[in-house]
Design a protein around this motif. Structure first.
Motif, PDB file in Angstrom:
ATOM      1  N   TRP A  64       0.838  -1.200   0.000  1.00 29.21           N
ATOM      2  CA  TRP A  64       0.000   0.000   0.000  1.00 29.21           C
ATOM      3  C   TRP A  64       0.877   1.256   0.000  1.00 29.21           C
ATOM      4  O   TRP A  64       0.532   2.271  -0.573  1.00 29.21           O
ATOM      5  CB  TRP A  64      -0.894   0.033   1.237  1.00 29.21           C
ATOM      6  CG  TRP A  64      -2.062  -0.856   1.211  1.00 29.21           C
ATOM      7  CD1 TRP A  64      -2.160  -2.104   0.681  1.00 29.21           C
ATOM      8  CD2 TRP A  64      -3.337  -0.575   1.776  1.00 29.21           C
ATOM      9  NE1 TRP A  64      -3.414  -2.614   0.889  1.00 29.21           N
ATOM     10  CE2 TRP A  64      -4.153  -1.698   1.571  1.00 29.21           C
ATOM     11  CE3 TRP A  64      -3.868   0.511   2.452  1.00 29.21           C
ATOM     12  CZ2 TRP A  64      -5.462  -1.766   2.003  1.00 29.21           C
ATOM     13  CZ3 TRP A  64      -5.171   0.454   2.893  1.00 29.21           C
ATOM     14  CH2 TRP A  64      -5.959  -0.667   2.671  1.00 29.21           C
ATOM     15  N   SER A  68       0.155   2.554  -6.349  1.00 27.63           N
ATOM     16  CA  SER A  68      -0.966   3.460  -6.624  1.00 27.63           C
ATOM     17  C   SER A  68      -2.245   2.683  -6.869  1.00 27.63           C
ATOM     18  O   SER A  68      -3.325   3.252  -6.983  1.00 27.63           O
ATOM     19  CB  SER A  68      -0.652   4.332  -7.846  1.00 27.63           C
ATOM     20  OG  SER A  68      -0.435   3.518  -8.973  1.00 27.63           O
ATOM     21  N   ASP A  69      -2.139   1.356  -6.962  1.00 27.41           N
ATOM     22  CA  ASP A  69      -3.290   0.497  -7.223  1.00 27.41           C
ATOM     23  C   ASP A  69      -3.697  -0.186  -5.928  1.00 27.41           C
ATOM     24  O   ASP A  69      -3.141  -1.208  -5.555  1.00 27.41           O
ATOM     25  CB  ASP A  69      -2.942  -0.531  -8.292  1.00 27.41           C
ATOM     26  CG  ASP A  69      -4.142  -1.392  -8.670  1.00 27.41           C
ATOM     27  OD1 ASP A  69      -5.275  -0.980  -8.344  1.00 27.41           O
ATOM     28  OD2 ASP A  69      -3.939  -2.459  -9.268  1.00 27.41           O
ATOM     29  N   VAL A  70      -4.654   0.411  -5.214  1.00 25.19           N
ATOM     30  CA  VAL A  70      -5.015  -0.056  -3.883  1.00 25.19           C
ATOM     31  C   VAL A  70      -6.509  -0.346  -3.827  1.00 25.19           C
ATOM     32  O   VAL A  70      -7.312   0.415  -4.358  1.00 25.19           O
ATOM     33  CB  VAL A  70      -4.666   1.007  -2.810  1.00 25.19           C
ATOM     34  CG1 VAL A  70      -5.103   0.547  -1.435  1.00 25.19           C
ATOM     35  CG2 VAL A  70      -3.178   1.294  -2.825  1.00 25.19           C
ATOM     36  N   ASP A  71      -6.874  -1.441  -3.199  1.00 25.39           N
ATOM     37  CA  ASP A  71      -8.282  -1.794  -3.011  1.00 25.39           C
ATOM     38  C   ASP A  71      -8.598  -1.717  -1.524  1.00 25.39           C
ATOM     39  O   ASP A  71      -8.146  -2.547  -0.746  1.00 25.39           O
ATOM     40  CB  ASP A  71      -8.544  -3.202  -3.542  1.00 25.39           C
ATOM     41  CG  ASP A  71     -10.000  -3.619  -3.371  1.00 25.39           C
ATOM     42  OD1 ASP A  71     -10.819  -2.753  -2.981  1.00 25.39           O
ATOM     43  OD2 ASP A  71     -10.301  -4.791  -3.611  1.00 25.39           O
ATOM     44  N   ILE A  72      -9.368  -0.711  -1.138  1.00 25.08           N
ATOM     45  CA  ILE A  72      -9.661  -0.495   0.276  1.00 25.08           C
ATOM     46  C   ILE A  72     -10.405  -1.679   0.880  1.00 25.08           C
ATOM     47  O   ILE A  72     -10.272  -1.986   2.060  1.00 25.08           O
ATOM     48  CB  ILE A  72     -10.474   0.818   0.467  1.00 25.08           C
ATOM     49  CG1 ILE A  72     -10.645   1.162   1.946  1.00 25.08           C
ATOM     50  CG2 ILE A  72     -11.830   0.722  -0.192  1.00 25.08           C
ATOM     51  CD1 ILE A  72      -9.379   1.500   2.638  1.00 25.08           C
ATOM     52  N   LYS A 116      -2.195   6.987   1.891  1.00 24.36           N
ATOM     53  CA  LYS A 116      -2.502   5.889   0.978  1.00 24.36           C
ATOM     54  C   LYS A 116      -3.934   5.390   1.154  1.00 24.36           C
ATOM     55  O   LYS A 116      -4.620   5.066   0.182  1.00 24.36           O
ATOM     56  CB  LYS A 116      -1.517   4.735   1.211  1.00 24.36           C
ATOM     57  CG  LYS A 116      -0.176   4.960   0.549  1.00 24.36           C
ATOM     58  CD  LYS A 116      -0.320   4.952  -0.967  1.00 24.36           C
ATOM     59  CE  LYS A 116       1.007   5.216  -1.648  1.00 24.36           C
ATOM     60  NZ  LYS A 116       0.842   5.237  -3.121  1.00 24.36           N
ATOM     61  N   ILE A 117      -4.394   5.325   2.399  1.00 28.79           N
ATOM     62  CA  ILE A 117      -5.770   4.879   2.644  1.00 28.79           C
ATOM     63  C   ILE A 117      -6.757   5.876   2.042  1.00 28.79           C
ATOM     64  O   ILE A 117      -7.721   5.494   1.368  1.00 28.79           O
ATOM     65  CB  ILE A 117      -6.022   4.688   4.143  1.00 28.79           C
ATOM     66  CG1 ILE A 117      -5.177   3.527   4.683  1.00 28.79           C
ATOM     67  CG2 ILE A 117      -7.500   4.426   4.420  1.00 28.79           C
ATOM     68  CD1 ILE A 117      -5.260   3.348   6.186  1.00 28.79           C
ATOM     69  N   GLN A 119      -6.135   7.984  -0.381  1.00 28.80           N
ATOM     70  CA  GLN A 119      -6.005   7.961  -1.834  1.00 28.80           C
ATOM     71  C   GLN A 119      -6.691   6.745  -2.426  1.00 28.80           C
ATOM     72  O   GLN A 119      -7.250   6.800  -3.530  1.00 28.80           O
ATOM     73  CB  GLN A 119      -4.528   7.975  -2.229  1.00 28.80           C
ATOM     74  CG  GLN A 119      -4.291   8.206  -3.715  1.00 28.80           C
ATOM     75  CD  GLN A 119      -4.820   9.560  -4.190  1.00 28.80           C
ATOM     76  OE1 GLN A 119      -4.625  10.570  -3.524  1.00 28.80           O
ATOM     77  NE2 GLN A 119      -5.510   9.573  -5.326  1.00 28.80           N
ATOM     78  N   SER A 120      -6.663   5.628  -1.682  1.00 26.10           N
ATOM     79  CA  SER A 120      -7.308   4.417  -2.185  1.00 26.10           C
ATOM     80  C   SER A 120      -8.807   4.622  -2.353  1.00 26.10           C
ATOM     81  O   SER A 120      -9.418   4.096  -3.284  1.00 26.10           O
ATOM     82  CB  SER A 120      -7.034   3.240  -1.251  1.00 26.10           C
ATOM     83  OG  SER A 120      -7.762   3.361  -0.044  1.00 26.10           O
ATOM     84  N   ASN A 123      -9.218   6.806  -5.439  1.00 27.57           N
ATOM     85  CA  ASN A 123      -8.965   6.056  -6.670  1.00 27.57           C
ATOM     86  C   ASN A 123     -10.058   5.041  -6.990  1.00 27.57           C
ATOM     87  O   ASN A 123     -10.189   4.594  -8.126  1.00 27.57           O
ATOM     88  CB  ASN A 123      -7.632   5.312  -6.567  1.00 27.57           C
ATOM     89  CG  ASN A 123      -6.445   6.258  -6.538  1.00 27.57           C
ATOM     90  OD1 ASN A 123      -6.571   7.437  -6.886  1.00 27.57           O
ATOM     91  ND2 ASN A 123      -5.291   5.757  -6.131  1.00 27.57           N
ATOM     92  N   SER A 124     -10.824   4.658  -5.967  1.00 27.04           N
ATOM     93  CA  SER A 124     -11.853   3.643  -6.155  1.00 27.04           C
ATOM     94  C   SER A 124     -12.916   4.097  -7.151  1.00 27.04           C
ATOM     95  O   SER A 124     -13.228   5.285  -7.264  1.00 27.04           O
ATOM     96  CB  SER A 124     -12.506   3.316  -4.807  1.00 27.04           C
ATOM     97  OG  SER A 124     -13.613   2.452  -4.983  1.00 27.04           O
TER      98      SER A 124
END
Length: 338
Positions: A64, A68-72, A116-117, A119-120, A123-124
């Motif tokens: 994380w 940059s590709d994060v799935d909450i 990051k959290i 931003q995730s 980004n979702s």
């Protein structure tokens, strides 16, 4: 409040991060203490796993920090899969059901993790609303600091009594100390005085502030004393920027109108089954209406207490919490626009 928001906004995803040491909110969302005890190993403690990953003890969250590709939802559960009384668009990341000592997370690592959290969620493909529950009045744990880092605004619940009036100095003093040191940016959006005794259900105008019910005279006297202390603090140049609606030049009545909410003491025969069965008040009202009955009965477990509540009592509790939710949404929208 998260359940009301999720119910009202089915087009959004609501993420609840339970960062409190005992995980009480998690237990309620997962169906009450009895039901949650069966789910401890499976669904509790996601925050522990997040923090361990952040320290490099496992691989999940470490990625994380740099990806940059994060799935909450990788660390969140859909609560309705465990408790059908909760809206289907509400997700939970739980701190766990037991106390545990955690070493402080280095400031830069915590800030990176929080970024990051957040931003995730940005980004979702889905639109997310984040609610965090913390042990905010203690010397901050790693969980509390995580909550401060994630949330730019805080709702502070206090009991309407002299003991919690004294906590105003310690709790807000600690928050302002953290703000001055650059560790957090969180401001206080709302102070909520809890467990206020109601004289009658009718709303009233008290010194320019509209209350959703009529408190007893004793409660009003204590409320005035507590609010005076809050208003004085909000005008103090050393603390004024702590409050979203504070400032040296802010009128006392305007500050109280925009920053203070009063929550009545809720009926035990509605509050207790909500806690013990994990049934949000908004769901109680829906159940009442769909049943066509004038009262509801609840049993807390096979050997538990049986509760009975008439429709007027259930609706009174629902109206109290709904008024709080309405004011919270209005405050949040106003603070973003100001």
């Amino acid at each position: 409040m998260s359940c009301y928001f999720a119910k009202r906004h089915p087009e959004l995803k609501v993420l609840v991060m339970d960062l409190a040491e005992e995980g009480d909110l998690s237990k309620r969302l997962l169906g009450g203490v009895d039901a949650a005890s069966e789910k401890v190993e499976k669904v509790f403690g996601a925050v522990f796993r997040l923090l361990e990953d952040a320290d490099g003890k496992s691989s999940g969250l470490t990625s994380w920090l740099w990806s940059s590709d994060v799935d909450i939802t990788a660390h969140a559960i859909n609560v309705s899969e465990h408790n059908p009384n909760v809206p289907t668009n509400l997700f939970l990341v739980s701190s766990g059901a037991w106390p545990r000592r955690e070493d402080p997370m280095p400031d830069e690592k915590r800030k990176t993790l929080c970024a990051k959290i957040r931003q995730s969620m940005i980004n979702s493909k889905e639109t997310w609303k984040l609610f965090c529950d913390t042990d905010g009045d203690r010397r901050p744990s790693a969980f509390t600091m995580l909550g401060y880092g994630l949330c730019p605004q805080a709702i502070v619940p206090l009991h309407l009594n002299k003991a919690d009036q004294a906590r105003i100095d310690t709790m807000f003093g600690l928050m302002q100390e953290l703000r001055r040191s650059g560790e957090i940016d969180t401001q206080v959006l709302m102070i909520m005085w809890n467990f206020v005794k109601s004289l009658k259900d009718e709303p009233m105008d008290h010194k320019g502030v509209v209350l959703p019910f009529t408190p007893s005279k004793v409660s009003l006297d204590i409320l005035d004393s507590c609010n005076r202390k809050l208003a004085t603090l909000a005008k103090d140049p050393l603390y004024s920027d702590l409050f979203v609606h504070g400032g040296p030049d802010v009128n006392e009545q305007d500050f109280l109108k925009n920053s203070v909410m009063v929550m009545r003491q809720l009926a035990d025969n509605v509050l207790k089954p909500a806690e013990e069965l994990g049934m949000p008040f908004v769901q109680m009202v829906d159940t009442l209406e769909s049943s066509g009955k004038k009262q509801l009965k609840f049993r807390s477990g096979p050997d538990g207490v049986e509760y009975e509540a008439k429709d007027a009592v259930i609706r009174s509790v629902d109206e109290a919490v709904r008024a709080l939710s309405d004011k919270f949404e209005a405050m949040a929208i106003d603070s973003r626009g100001s």
